[in-house]
Design a protein around this motif. Structure first.
Motif, PDB file in Angstrom:
ATOM      1  N   PHE A 106       0.793  -1.239  -0.047  1.00 12.22           N
ATOM      2  CA  PHE A 106       0.030   0.008  -0.197  1.00 12.22           C
ATOM      3  C   PHE A 106       0.928   1.124  -0.059  1.00 12.22           C
ATOM      4  O   PHE A 106       0.777   2.311  -0.834  1.00 12.22           O
ATOM      5  CB  PHE A 106      -0.981  -0.018   1.271  1.00 12.22           C
ATOM      6  N   LEU A 107       1.848   1.264   0.952  1.00  8.84           N
ATOM      7  CA  LEU A 107       2.655   2.292   0.893  1.00  8.84           C
ATOM      8  C   LEU A 107       3.541   2.710  -0.327  1.00  8.84           C
ATOM      9  O   LEU A 107       3.543   3.688  -0.932  1.00  8.84           O
ATOM     10  CB  LEU A 107       3.831   2.311   2.154  1.00  8.84           C
ATOM     11  N   ALA A 108       3.921   1.396  -1.226  1.00  7.80           N
ATOM     12  CA  ALA A 108       4.449   2.025  -2.282  1.00  7.80           C
ATOM     13  C   ALA A 108       3.428   2.338  -3.458  1.00  7.80           C
ATOM     14  O   ALA A 108       4.273   3.154  -4.294  1.00  7.80           O
ATOM     15  CB  ALA A 108       5.168   0.460  -2.754  1.00  7.80           C
ATOM     16  N   ALA A 109       2.426   1.734  -3.342  1.00  8.77           N
ATOM     17  CA  ALA A 109       1.510   2.340  -4.238  1.00  8.77           C
ATOM     18  C   ALA A 109       1.205   3.813  -4.099  1.00  8.77           C
ATOM     19  O   ALA A 109       0.998   4.740  -4.875  1.00  8.77           O
ATOM     20  CB  ALA A 109       0.076   1.568  -4.114  1.00  8.77           C
ATOM     21  N   ARG A 110       1.151   4.174  -2.879  1.00  7.27           N
ATOM     22  CA  ARG A 110       0.661   5.490  -2.386  1.00  7.27           C
ATOM     23  C   ARG A 110       1.954   6.413  -2.941  1.00  7.27           C
ATOM     24  O   ARG A 110       1.806   7.534  -3.376  1.00  7.27           O
ATOM     25  CB  ARG A 110       0.520   5.655  -0.885  1.00  7.27           C
ATOM     26  N   GLN A 111       3.228   6.076  -2.784  1.00  3.59           N
ATOM     27  CA  GLN A 111       4.473   6.685  -3.145  1.00  3.59           C
ATOM     28  C   GLN A 111       4.390   6.853  -4.818  1.00  3.59           C
ATOM     29  O   GLN A 111       4.685   7.992  -5.170  1.00  3.59           O
ATOM     30  CB  GLN A 111       5.624   5.858  -2.753  1.00  3.59           C
ATOM     31  N   GLN A 112       3.821   6.044  -5.329  1.00  2.00           N
ATOM     32  CA  GLN A 112       3.905   6.095  -7.022  1.00  2.00           C
ATOM     33  C   GLN A 112       2.919   6.932  -7.188  1.00  2.00           C
ATOM     34  O   GLN A 112       3.069   7.669  -8.048  1.00  2.00           O
ATOM     35  CB  GLN A 112       3.422   4.744  -7.480  1.00  2.00           C
ATOM     36  N   VAL A 113       1.711   7.070  -6.808  1.00  2.00           N
ATOM     37  CA  VAL A 113       0.623   7.953  -6.914  1.00  2.00           C
ATOM     38  C   VAL A 113       1.354   9.484  -6.691  1.00  2.00           C
ATOM     39  O   VAL A 113       0.955  10.441  -7.420  1.00  2.00           O
ATOM     40  CB  VAL A 113      -0.726   7.756  -6.019  1.00  2.00           C
ATOM     41  N   ASP A 114       1.751   9.521  -5.312  1.00  2.00           N
ATOM     42  CA  ASP A 114       2.489  10.756  -5.185  1.00  2.00           C
ATOM     43  C   ASP A 114       3.443  11.428  -6.152  1.00  2.00           C
ATOM     44  O   ASP A 114       3.387  12.310  -6.456  1.00  2.00           O
ATOM     45  CB  ASP A 114       3.189  10.757  -3.696  1.00  2.00           C
ATOM     46  N   ASP A 115       4.332  10.417  -6.497  1.00  2.00           N
ATOM     47  CA  ASP A 115       5.335  10.700  -7.648  1.00  2.00           C
ATOM     48  C   ASP A 115       4.308  11.137  -8.995  1.00  2.00           C
ATOM     49  O   ASP A 115       4.923  11.962  -9.577  1.00  2.00           O
ATOM     50  CB  ASP A 115       6.162   9.421  -7.954  1.00  2.00           C
ATOM     51  N   LEU A 116       3.264  10.574  -9.117  1.00  2.00           N
ATOM     52  CA  LEU A 116       2.723  10.650 -10.401  1.00  2.00           C
ATOM     53  C   LEU A 116       2.116  12.157 -10.339  1.00  2.00           C
ATOM     54  O   LEU A 116       2.031  12.972 -11.217  1.00  2.00           O
ATOM     55  CB  LEU A 116       1.623   9.873 -10.646  1.00  2.00           C
ATOM     56  N   ILE A 117       1.603  12.617  -9.175  1.00  2.00           N
ATOM     57  CA  ILE A 117       1.036  14.001  -8.791  1.00  2.00           C
ATOM     58  C   ILE A 117       2.231  15.092  -9.008  1.00  2.00           C
ATOM     59  O   ILE A 117       2.092  15.946  -9.460  1.00  2.00           O
ATOM     60  CB  ILE A 117       0.396  13.822  -7.400  1.00  2.00           C
ATOM     61  N   ARG A 118       3.206  14.725  -8.364  1.00  2.00           N
ATOM     62  CA  ARG A 118       4.499  15.489  -8.372  1.00  2.00           C
ATOM     63  C   ARG A 118       4.895  15.808  -9.859  1.00  2.00           C
ATOM     64  O   ARG A 118       5.223  17.076 -10.266  1.00  2.00           O
ATOM     65  CB  ARG A 118       5.635  15.253  -7.594  1.00  2.00           C
ATOM     66  N   ASP A 119       4.856  14.851 -10.676  1.00  2.00           N
ATOM     67  CA  ASP A 119       5.205  15.160 -12.127  1.00  2.00           C
ATOM     68  C   ASP A 119       4.230  15.311 -13.006  1.00  2.00           C
ATOM     69  O   ASP A 119       4.473  15.728 -14.153  1.00  2.00           O
ATOM     70  CB  ASP A 119       5.975  13.449 -12.530  1.00  2.00           C
ATOM     71  N   ALA A 120       2.991  15.886 -12.583  1.00  2.00           N
ATOM     72  CA  ALA A 120       1.733  15.986 -13.200  1.00  2.00           C
ATOM     73  C   ALA A 120       2.083  17.292 -13.990  1.00  2.00           C
ATOM     74  O   ALA A 120       2.709  18.245 -13.461  1.00  2.00           O
ATOM     75  CB  ALA A 120       0.581  16.024 -12.636  1.00  2.00           C
ATOM     76  N   ALA A 121       1.741  17.312 -15.422  1.00  2.00           N
ATOM     77  CA  ALA A 121       1.812  18.665 -15.884  1.00  2.00           C
ATOM     78  C   ALA A 121       0.639  19.499 -15.301  1.00  2.00           C
ATOM     79  O   ALA A 121      -0.608  19.123 -14.847  1.00  2.00           O
ATOM     80  CB  ALA A 121       1.412  18.544 -17.468  1.00  2.00           C
ATOM     81  N   ASP A 122       0.881  20.862 -15.251  1.00  2.00           N
ATOM     82  CA  ASP A 122       0.072  21.905 -14.838  1.00  2.00           C
ATOM     83  C   ASP A 122      -1.224  21.959 -15.909  1.00  2.00           C
ATOM     84  O   ASP A 122      -0.914  23.004 -16.893  1.00  2.00           O
ATOM     85  CB  ASP A 122       0.547  23.086 -14.160  1.00  2.00           C
ATOM     86  N   VAL A 123      -2.414  21.667 -15.757  1.00  2.00           N
ATOM     87  CA  VAL A 123      -3.470  21.853 -16.747  1.00  2.00           C
ATOM     88  C   VAL A 123      -4.670  22.418 -16.228  1.00  2.00           C
ATOM     89  O   VAL A 123      -5.546  22.509 -16.713  1.00  2.00           O
ATOM     90  CB  VAL A 123      -3.672  20.550 -17.516  1.00  2.00           C
TER      91      VAL A 123
END
Length: 152
Positions: free
Chosen positions: A67-84
């Motif tokens: 769960f923590l690994a998946a949460r970290q991956q979601v966090d990484d995706l949010i941090r890398d997201a393009a600002d739209v």
């Protein structure tokens, strides 16, 4: 000119800034809390019988490593997201609905171009589908010709 000391563009710019800030400032614990309650898309047939992230990965053995690994991956995706955020606010203000993005990648597997289309809500489904298909075909032709890419 409006009766206010600000414009509609000012309101939209502020709304976009707030949306972008809300996304950038989400904490890992907030992400985990939301994941606990959110359905995992691939397990949710739309009838409420899907599984949440907590149900899928916290199997009662108190091992939350996955769960923590998946949460970290979601966090990484949010941090890398393009600002739209500005685009999202403009779509809402224009009463347009976005459709799934189209993306093209090179033979190396790297993405080179992405296009997102939004349409008016009152388009009949057949017209909307044809419009999106024609836009995809037109962009596909140009992208393939100019960048020697293939559709993703």
């Amino acid at each position: 000119m409006t009766n206010h000391p600000y414009t509609n563009a000012d309101l939209r710019a502020t709304a976009a800034e707030f949306v972008a800030t809300a996304i950038r400032e989400i904490t890992p614990s907030e992400i985990a809390d939301r994941m606990d309650r959110n359905y995992v898309q691939s397990t949710n047939p739309g009838d409420g019988n899907g599984r949440t992230w907590a149900q899928l990965l916290n199997r009662g053995d108190l091992d939350t490593t996955e769960f923590l690994a998946a949460r970290q991956q979601v966090d990484d995706l949010i941090r890398d997201a393009a600002d739209v955020s500005e685009w999202a606010i403009q779509l809402g203000a224009a009463n347009l609905t976005p459709h799934p993005a189209m993306a093209w990648q090179s033979t190396s597997g790297r993405y080179n171009v992405a296009v997102q289309v939004a349409t008016a809500n009152d388009l009949i489904p057949a017209a909307r589908d044809e419009l999106i298909a024609e836009i995809r075909a037109a962009v596909d032709q140009v992208v393939c010709r100019v960048l020697h890419c293939k559709p993703a």
